[in-house]
Enzyme design. Structure first.
Site, PDB file in Angstrom:
ATOM      1  N   LEU A  62     -80.870  36.246  21.466  1.00  0.00           N
ATOM      2  CA  LEU A  62     -79.649  36.336  20.983  1.00  0.00           C
ATOM      3  C   LEU A  62     -79.645  36.929  19.572  1.00  0.00           C
ATOM      4  CD1 LEU A  62     -77.675  33.312  22.364  1.00  0.00           C
ATOM      5  CD2 LEU A  62     -77.769  35.613  23.427  1.00  0.00           C
ATOM      6  N   LYS A  72     -86.033  24.706  16.677  1.00  0.00           N
ATOM      7  CA  LYS A  72     -84.926  23.619  16.433  1.00  0.00           C
ATOM      8  C   LYS A  72     -84.397  23.081  17.944  1.00  0.00           C
ATOM      9  CE  LYS A  72     -84.879  23.613  11.469  1.00  0.00           C
ATOM     10  NZ  LYS A  72     -85.451  24.473  11.094  1.00  0.00           N
ATOM     11  N   SER A 180     -58.165  32.036  11.647  1.00  0.00           N
ATOM     12  CA  SER A 180     -58.491  31.532  12.784  1.00  0.00           C
ATOM     13  C   SER A 180     -57.379  31.922  13.613  1.00  0.00           C
ATOM     14  CB  SER A 180     -59.136  30.088  12.868  1.00  0.00           C
ATOM     15  OG  SER A 180     -58.211  29.275  12.014  1.00  0.00           O
ATOM     16  N   ARG A 183     -57.120  35.042  15.267  1.00  0.00           N
ATOM     17  CA  ARG A 183     -58.103  35.223  16.065  1.00  0.00           C
ATOM     18  C   ARG A 183     -57.999  34.440  17.505  1.00  0.00           C
ATOM     19  NH1 ARG A 183     -61.405  33.966  11.790  1.00  0.00           N
ATOM     20  NH2 ARG A 183     -62.189  32.291  12.861  1.00  0.00           N
ATOM     21  N   GLY A 189     -57.903  25.469  10.507  1.00  0.00           N
ATOM     22  CA  GLY A 189     -58.370  24.666   9.064  1.00  0.00           C
ATOM     23  C   GLY A 189     -57.402  24.625   8.077  1.00  0.00           C
ATOM     24  N   ASP A 192     -53.516  31.012   6.795  1.00  0.00           N
ATOM     25  CA  ASP A 192     -53.689  32.068   5.804  1.00  0.00           C
ATOM     26  C   ASP A 192     -52.613  33.243   5.732  1.00  0.00           C
ATOM     27  OD1 ASP A 192     -56.522  31.320   5.099  1.00  0.00           O
ATOM     28  OD2 ASP A 192     -56.963  31.588   7.221  1.00  0.00           O
ATOM     29  N   ASP A 254     -52.695  29.242   2.128  1.00  0.00           N
ATOM     30  CA  ASP A 254     -53.414  30.464   1.283  1.00  0.00           C
ATOM     31  C   ASP A 254     -52.471  31.584   1.378  1.00  0.00           C
ATOM     32  OD1 ASP A 254     -55.653  29.428   0.229  1.00  0.00           O
ATOM     33  OD2 ASP A 254     -56.964  29.837   1.908  1.00  0.00           O
TER      34      ASP A 254
HETATM   35  N1  DCP Z   1     -63.257  35.009   4.371  1.00  0.00           N
HETATM   36  C1  DCP Z   1     -64.535  35.829   4.304  1.00  0.00           C
HETATM   37  N2  DCP Z   1     -65.535  35.147   3.611  1.00  0.00           N
HETATM   38  C2  DCP Z   1     -65.380  33.815   2.813  1.00  0.00           C
HETATM   39  C3  DCP Z   1     -64.109  33.311   3.025  1.00  0.00           C
HETATM   40  C4  DCP Z   1     -63.295  33.727   3.764  1.00  0.00           C
HETATM   41  O1  DCP Z   1     -64.741  36.963   4.809  1.00  0.00           O
HETATM   42  N3  DCP Z   1     -66.206  33.759   2.304  1.00  0.00           N
HETATM   43  C5  DCP Z   1     -62.398  35.788   5.311  1.00  0.00           C
HETATM   44  C6  DCP Z   1     -62.635  35.693   6.462  1.00  0.00           C
HETATM   45  C7  DCP Z   1     -61.890  34.213   7.270  1.00  0.00           C
HETATM   46  C8  DCP Z   1     -60.631  34.419   6.200  1.00  0.00           C
HETATM   47  O2  DCP Z   1     -61.002  35.104   5.029  1.00  0.00           O
HETATM   48  O3  DCP Z   1     -61.628  34.212   8.550  1.00  0.00           O
HETATM   49  C9  DCP Z   1     -59.860  33.206   6.001  1.00  0.00           C
HETATM   50  O4  DCP Z   1     -60.709  32.222   5.570  1.00  0.00           O
HETATM   51  P1  DCP Z   1     -60.799  30.824   6.002  1.00  0.00           P
HETATM   52  O5  DCP Z   1     -61.669  30.156   5.091  1.00  0.00           O
HETATM   53  O6  DCP Z   1     -59.307  30.146   6.089  1.00  0.00           O
HETATM   54  O7  DCP Z   1     -61.455  30.798   7.256  1.00  0.00           O
HETATM   55  P2  DCP Z   1     -60.988  30.995   8.874  1.00  0.00           P
HETATM   56  O8  DCP Z   1     -59.320  30.883   8.899  1.00  0.00           O
HETATM   57  O9  DCP Z   1     -61.387  31.735   9.748  1.00  0.00           O
HETATM   58  O10 DCP Z   1     -61.212  29.371   9.598  1.00  0.00           O
HETATM   59  P3  DCP Z   1     -60.340  28.133   9.181  1.00  0.00           P
HETATM   60  O11 DCP Z   1     -59.599  27.700  10.772  1.00  0.00           O
HETATM   61  O12 DCP Z   1     -61.472  26.876   9.027  1.00  0.00           O
HETATM   62  O13 DCP Z   1     -59.349  28.224   8.133  1.00  0.00           O
HETATM   63 MG    MG Z   2     -58.171  29.934   7.677  1.00  0.00          MG
HETATM   64 MN    MN Z   3     -58.049  30.196   4.215  1.00  0.00          MN
END
Ligand code: DCP
Ligand code: MG
Ligand code: MN
Length: 333
Positions: A62, A72, A180, A183, A189, A192, A254
């Protein structure tokens, strides 16, 4: 703060767990972001894989999984644990650093310095709030709430309120919940939120106006009780906390305000995942483009980026860099 985003049922979730523990260790304790990214990528790949991995050799086929991670996986399959992780957990300094970085606003460097001063628990942190920023104090205050995942239907309920209150300021505002949630995950978490306005483009509006737009929105959301705390507030970015009602935990919120002409690059970025963004940006570079949360620009022969490409959909961005289109649900790795 997110520890393991791959908790949803998948046939390889136990591998994802130990890979994310290793990732956190590299980020927080070793402060090796490269190794962190390698483990995170491997965990994202395994979380996306539809069947149970039976050996390290199989895993190595993969993308993003090499010899070391293959070994691991074999060790974990044979013994049910990883000696490297056992050793890490056996060291109380590591455990303290890992704990403190779970407070939002406390990064690896701050955690190291706190532990050096003998602050190793949340109780001690509570007695030493003079050493913390406002952001970190709020993070500590809601430590437990912020670690709870947000069910999809609660995000949807908060989305409804956000849309209602913001459109009440100006019905032309466009509000999208990304991350997320976009998605399609069953839990998130944080929340956004991306906001744009058709009459506001990057060339038209001065900073002062921009500044007031987000401040005004945050003010309104505070007044109606949705926003409970502000961690930070800039011209285009808000980080803070919100709560649906008193029956629900306080959630991380956010908000990003984006000019209309940069909307599609922003929504692509803010939808993620972070691992997906890294792959897509790397691909863009191979095709001679630089892609970020604002624009897509050709890398000129001199290495100086050209004028932003005009974009009118997310699909456009994929097309221009010749990357097969992926729906938000397929952007996890
Ligand atoms: N992002 C990124 N790089 C980072 C942080 C964030 O590209 N270092 C972008 C992609 C993430 C989005 O911002 O999907 C939102 O950040 P989150 O930390 O809120 O992540 P998620 O929404 O994907 O996951 P969670 O359910 O944990 O909030
Ligand atoms: Mg998020
Ligand atoms: Mn976020």
């Amino acid at each position: 703060k997110r520890k393991n985003p791959f908790t949803e049922d998948n046939p390889n979730h136990d591998f994802c767990n130990f890979l994310m523990e290793l990732a956190e260790y590299e980020k927080n304790v070793s402060r090796d972001i490269h190794k962190y990214n390698v483990y995170r990528k491997a965990a994202a790949t395994l979380a996306d894989y539809p069947s149970r991995i039976k050996s390290g050799t199989e895993a190595k086929c993969l993308k993003g999984i090499g010899d070391k991670i293959g070994k691991k996986i074999d060790e974990f399959l044979a013994t049910g644990k990883l000696q490297k992780l056992e050793n890490i957990h056996g060291d109380s300094k590591n455990e303290a650093i890992n704990l403190l970085t779970r407070v939002t606003g406390i990064g690896p460097a701050k955690a190291h310095s706190l532990v050096k001063e003998g602050i190793t628990s949340l109780e001690e942190l509570n007695k030493n709030t003079d050493k913390l920023t406002h952001h970190q104090i709020i993070g500590l205050k809601y430590f437990e709430d912020f670690e709870k995942k947000i069910p999809r239907q609660e995000v949807a309920a908060i989305e409804k309120l956000l849309v209602k209150y913001i459109k009440n300021i100006d019905p032309e505002y466009k509000i999208s919940i990304c991350g997320s949630y976009r998605r399609g995950k069953s839990e998130s978490g944080d929340i956004d939120t991306l906001i744009t306005h058709p009459s506001w483009t990057s060339d038209k509006v001065d900073k002062k106006h921009k500044n007031n737009m987000l401040k005004n929105i945050v003010n309104v959301l505070e007044k109606c009780g949705l926003i409970t705390d502000t961690l930070s507030l800039g011209e285009t970015k808000f980080m803070g906390a919100c709560r649906l009602d008193l029956e629900h935990p306080v959630r991380r919120l956010d908000i990003r305000l984006t000019p209309h002409d940069q909307y599609y690059c922003s929504i692509l970025y803010f939808t993620g995942s972070d691992v997906f963004n890294k792959s897509m940006r790397a691909h863009a570079l191979e095709q001679g483009f630089t892609l970020n949360e604002y624009t897509l620009r050709p890398v000129g022969s001199t290495g100086v980026p050209g004028e932003p490409v005009e974009i009118s959909s997310e699909e456009d961005i994929f097309d221009i860099i010749d990357y097969p289109y992926k729906k938000p649900e397929d952007r996890n790795s």
